[in-house]
Design a protein around this motif. Structure first.
Motif, PDB file in Angstrom:
ATOM      1  N   ASN A   1       0.841  -1.202   0.000  1.00 55.93           N
ATOM      2  CA  ASN A   1       0.000   0.000   0.000  1.00 55.93           C
ATOM      3  C   ASN A   1       0.876   1.252   0.000  1.00 55.93           C
ATOM      4  O   ASN A   1       0.626   2.198  -0.750  1.00 55.93           O
ATOM      5  N   ASN A   2       1.934   1.240   0.857  1.00 56.69           N
ATOM      6  CA  ASN A   2       2.855   2.390   0.894  1.00 56.69           C
ATOM      7  C   ASN A   2       3.543   2.593  -0.447  1.00 56.69           C
ATOM      8  O   ASN A   2       3.757   3.712  -0.902  1.00 56.69           O
TER       9      ASN A   2
ATOM     10  N   THR B   1      -7.926  -2.930   3.176  1.00 52.95           N
ATOM     11  CA  THR B   1      -8.764  -4.027   2.695  1.00 52.95           C
ATOM     12  C   THR B   1      -8.413  -4.371   1.259  1.00 52.95           C
ATOM     13  O   THR B   1      -7.770  -3.572   0.553  1.00 52.95           O
ATOM     14  N   PRO B   2      -8.832  -5.556   0.790  1.00 56.05           N
ATOM     15  CA  PRO B   2      -8.615  -5.877  -0.626  1.00 56.05           C
ATOM     16  C   PRO B   2      -9.233  -4.836  -1.545  1.00 56.05           C
ATOM     17  O   PRO B   2      -8.700  -4.544  -2.615  1.00 56.05           O
ATOM     18  N   GLN B   3     -10.355  -4.251  -1.122  1.00 49.30           N
ATOM     19  CA  GLN B   3     -10.968  -3.230  -1.964  1.00 49.30           C
ATOM     20  C   GLN B   3     -10.050  -2.014  -2.092  1.00 49.30           C
ATOM     21  O   GLN B   3      -9.918  -1.424  -3.174  1.00 49.30           O
ATOM     22  N   VAL B   4      -9.407  -1.630  -0.978  1.00 44.66           N
ATOM     23  CA  VAL B   4      -8.474  -0.497  -1.015  1.00 44.66           C
ATOM     24  C   VAL B   4      -7.303  -0.798  -1.944  1.00 44.66           C
ATOM     25  O   VAL B   4      -6.889   0.033  -2.762  1.00 44.66           O
ATOM     26  N   ILE B   5      -6.760  -2.001  -1.816  1.00 46.76           N
ATOM     27  CA  ILE B   5      -5.617  -2.376  -2.663  1.00 46.76           C
ATOM     28  C   ILE B   5      -5.990  -2.333  -4.126  1.00 46.76           C
ATOM     29  O   ILE B   5      -5.280  -1.767  -4.973  1.00 46.76           O
TER      30      ILE B   5
ATOM     31  N   GLU C   1      -5.533   0.151  -9.496  1.00 44.07           N
ATOM     32  CA  GLU C   1      -6.075   0.650 -10.755  1.00 44.07           C
ATOM     33  C   GLU C   1      -5.555   2.057 -11.036  1.00 44.07           C
ATOM     34  O   GLU C   1      -5.219   2.402 -12.177  1.00 44.07           O
ATOM     35  N   ARG C   2      -5.431   2.866  -9.985  1.00 49.19           N
ATOM     36  CA  ARG C   2      -4.918   4.242 -10.185  1.00 49.19           C
ATOM     37  C   ARG C   2      -3.440   4.228 -10.579  1.00 49.19           C
ATOM     38  O   ARG C   2      -3.029   4.979 -11.449  1.00 49.19           O
TER      39      ARG C   2
END
Length: 776
Positions: free
Chosen positions: A502-503, A576-580, A585-586
């Motif tokens: 994430n970082n 969360t997986p949704q955040v990842i 995608e971005r």
């Protein structure tokens, strides 16, 4: 170089220098008759210099006039001067005019520069090196004591010794007499001319007839022997290298043999001791039990301590041997089966385990014999205590409270159950004692044996039930705990990998959206190249993303399989997986756009799952420094960093200095990445970012130790074998000391190549085996 050649010595030098010049000129198909006259036009002088140097001189002038001759001689003198030789008082006009003194001085200068100056033996060179070489070669010969280049050679024995040392079949040295110098000298001169292609340069009668022979003439002649035997010098160097390698191997083999013997002795003692300690057969009398106790105390006080010392010494010897093997490029030592250090440690642990409780058992048995008369009372007391303790235990063990517990609840239940098991184990002795007392009371015909037996049987039956219920409850608790721990570990692993990923995505987005200012095409190209390199890392990052999401899916699968209801959120992370997926995608979309530019630090996702900062502007060498904290400092900026720097304290001393302080960082230019990465892979193989003292010491030892390789040893054997692909036992015995020659012969396999001859030995496979896994 001014040459002083008076009287007889001048004639000796003249003869020697002429012969020396002709020994080289004949390679060009010519020679000189008169050294004073034949170099006057400079043509043969230039030709001589070309032959002995192997270089081309300027094209000579073919005219017959004096100016042409002077020009040619000057070309020769200029060439001599270009080789670092200072010509003092020697001019072209004097050579052209036939000045014998100057001509001889010039030839002596040429001899010094091209035949003697490059001679090097250990720390000495030129004349001193040649003298040391003569002394080394003639040292084993009686009546030879070379101390100079004049009177030490008058009796001719030194010349014969030099030839015999290298070609013993040419000289019958033992038949030479010190009181017959002329015969000795002529014998050496004739053999050298006939078999060694060294022309006769000296006259035996002149040497014997003068008080002090001409030093320059003898030095010139002896230098021819040095160059003639240069091949033998290479063979000697090769033999020395091989001897050094074999000495290392032989020493290591002795250490291996010592280890094997000590390990065998220690293992044999362990094998004898364990059964003795495991024998818990009680004796019938107190006296017999007292003797067993005394024997055990002797074992602890007398027999065991030396074995403890042997075990420690064995481990020290093993580690020392492995270090020696590693620093000399040898494979690690693998003891024979069953004699590994781990085998000894396992055996030792078995001894300790067998020893544990032995003394206590002995004392208990003695006390038991002493207290038989108290057995009945003890039985009643112990039975009452045990019965009171067991009340309610069966109901407790049959509970199924774990079926709806969380992981923390399960762990608490397990700890509570462990406490119960400890309590249960503590009562094991009491139950055994109750049964033992009952048995002994029966054997002693105790009057109330029927009631004792009935009570004892009830206690034993109940104990078996408690044991079975305890085991069943532990299995149920552990099974549930394992399932919940697996899910918890997956949650934790997910959190550990999701956080840096994430970082990384946030840093990547930050850099990809940044604006850069560029001024040149090169800067633009650098940004584009860095951007392309970043994009090349995206597949690896995508695989990491899939792996992280796979962890979450695995946790859900296990929960569903075992009917476990998971909480809505991962307790270790909010990513969360949704955040990842959203951030990925971005990043993927932003990576498709070209960079904007000024300072362009990409963060590449590497196979080590660590962040590797890359600055497109950076370049240069890394000099003895390892940054353990990635940081970026422009010139004049202050950044916190920890630098672990191999630091030279005094001359030749190296120490690790760790600087942890704010510091001003000049621009860093990174180059030589391959060498830097090579060093870091050696001193920090786990990529921890720091270097242990032992790893640094091992690295410096390897870098500074004069290590050898299999290729070097093969090359040395090839020299001894005369460039053949095989070597014979006769050649090994001739070139190596007896012990090491026989060592090689006993271990070398027969050579099987198409050019093999009877008795041919394969030195290549032998050399390779010295550095690989083998039985050598």
């Amino acid at each position: 170089a001014r040459a002083e050649v008076p009287g007889v010595q001048r004639l000796s030098s003249l003869q020697t220098f002429t012969a020396w010049c002709n020994s080289h000129l004949r390679k060009a198909g010519t020679q000189i008759e008169n050294i004073d006259e034949d170099f006057r036009d400079g043509l043969k002088l230039m030709l001589l210099l070309e032959v002995i140097s192997g270089e081309r001189l300027p094209k000579p002038e073919r005219g017959k006039m004096r100016v042409h001759k002077i020009n040619n001689v000057n070309k020769a003198l200029d060439f001599i001067a270009s080789k670092g030789v200072k010509l003092v008082s020697i001019g072209a006009e004097e050579i052209v005019d036939g000045n014998a003194k100057m001509t001889l001085g010039m030839i002596w200068t040429i001899i010094l520069r091209f035949a003697i100056q490059d001679i090097s033996v250990e720390e000495t060179s030129a004349k001193e090196g040649l003298l040391l070489w003569c002394q080394r070669k003639t040292a084993p010969y009686k009546n030879v004591n070379v101390q100079n280049f004049h009177i030490s050679w008058k009796d001719g024995l030194a010349f014969n010794a030099l030839i015999h040392r290298h070609r013993p079949e040419l000289i019958e040295y033992d038949k030479l007499r010190k009181d017959d110098p002329v015969t000795n000298l002529n014998n050496a001169f004739e053999v050298a001319e006939k078999y060694l292609d060294i022309p006769k340069m000296l006259d035996a009668e002149d040497i014997v007839g003068t008080l002090r022979p001409d030093e320059k003439a003898i030095m010139t002649y002896v230098s021819c022997f040095y160059h003639a035997f240069s091949g033998a010098q290479k063979a000697e160097t090769a033999a020395n290298r091989i001897c050094k390698v074999l000495a290392v191997n032989q020493e290591n083999e002795h250490l291996m043999e010592d280890y094997e013997k000590l390990a065998s002795d220690l293992l044999e003692w362990i094998r004898r001791t364990i059964p003795w300690l495991e024998d818990r057969s009680p004796q019938k009398t107190i006296q017999e039990m007292q003797q067993k106790l005394e024997d055990f105390r002797d074992y602890r006080r007398v027999h065991k301590p030396p074995k403890v010392q042997e075990k420690c010494q064995l481990e020290i010897n093993f580690n020392t041997l492995q270090t020696k093997l590693r620093l000399s490029n040898r494979p690690a030592f693998m003891p024979s089966e069953g004699r590994m250090v781990s085998d000894i440690n396992t055996g030792w642990q078995q001894v300790e385990q067998a020893e544990k409780g032995y003394e206590e058992w002995l004392l208990n048995e003695i006390r038991r014999l002493e207290r038989l008369d108290h057995l009945a009372e003890k039985f009643r007391q112990k039975a009452s205590i045990h019965e009171a303790w067991t009340e309610g235990k069966e109901a407790m063990l049959k509970q199924k409270d774990y079926e709806t517990a969380t992981l923390s609840d399960i762990k608490a239940l397990i700890r509570k159950h462990e406490a119960f098991e400890s309590d249960l184990a503590a009562h094991q002795d009491r139950v055994e004692q109750i049964a033992a007392i009952a048995q002994e009371l029966n054997e002693l015909d105790y009057y109330d044996s029927p009631s004792v037996n009935a009570r004892c049987q009830k206690i034993c039956d109940q104990w078996d039930v408690l044991g079975s219920l305890t085991h069943s409850r532990r299995e149920a608790l552990e099974k549930t705990e394992k399932q919940l721990e697996t899910i918890d570990e997956l949650h934790l692993e997910y959190a550990k990998r999701a956080a840096p990923f994430n970082n990384w995505m946030e840093s990547a987005m930050e850099d990809l959206q940044d604006m850069f200012i560029v001024h040149t095409i090169e800067e633009i190209e650098g940004l584009i190249a860095a951007h392309d390199q970043f994009k090349a890392t995206l597949p690896d990052a995508d695989r990491e993303r899939e792996a992280i999401l796979g962890i979450q899916r695995e946790a859900q699968r296990i929960a569903e399989l075992h009917g476990i209801k998971l909480s809505a959120n991962n307790p270790y992370t909010s990513v969360t997986p949704q955040v990842i997926n959203s951030k990925w995608e971005r990043v993927s979309a932003a990576a498709g756009r070209p960079p904007k530019a000024e300072q362009f630090p990409f963060y590449f996702w590497g196979q080590t799952s660590s962040f590797q900062p890359y600055d497109a502007r950076e370049g240069g060498d890394v000099d003895d420094a390892t940054l353990t904290v990635p940081h970026r400092c422009n010139e004049g900026e202050v950044g916190d960093a920890t630098l672990t720097v191999p630091h030279r304290c005094n001359e030749g001393e190296v120490s690790d200095v760790t600087h942890a302080a704010p510091h001003r960082c000049p621009p860093v230019f990174w180059q030589g990445d391959a060498e830097f990465n090579r060093i870091m892979s050696l001193v920090d193989p786990n990529g921890s970012g720091s270097v242990t003292f032992q790893a640094f010491i091992d690295f410096m030892s390897r870098e500074t130790t004069d290590t050898d390789t299999a290729d070097q040893v093969i090359a040395s054997f090839k020299v001894l074998a005369g460039d053949k692909n095989y070597i014979t036992a006769e050649e090994l015995r001739r070139e190596l000391p007896p012990e090491q020659a026989e060592y090689c012969i006993a271990r070398m396999a027969p050579y099987r190549g198409p050019d093999a001859t009877p008795g041919a030995l394969d030195y290549k496979s032998f050399s390779t085996a010295l550095y690989g896994e083998s039985d050598l």
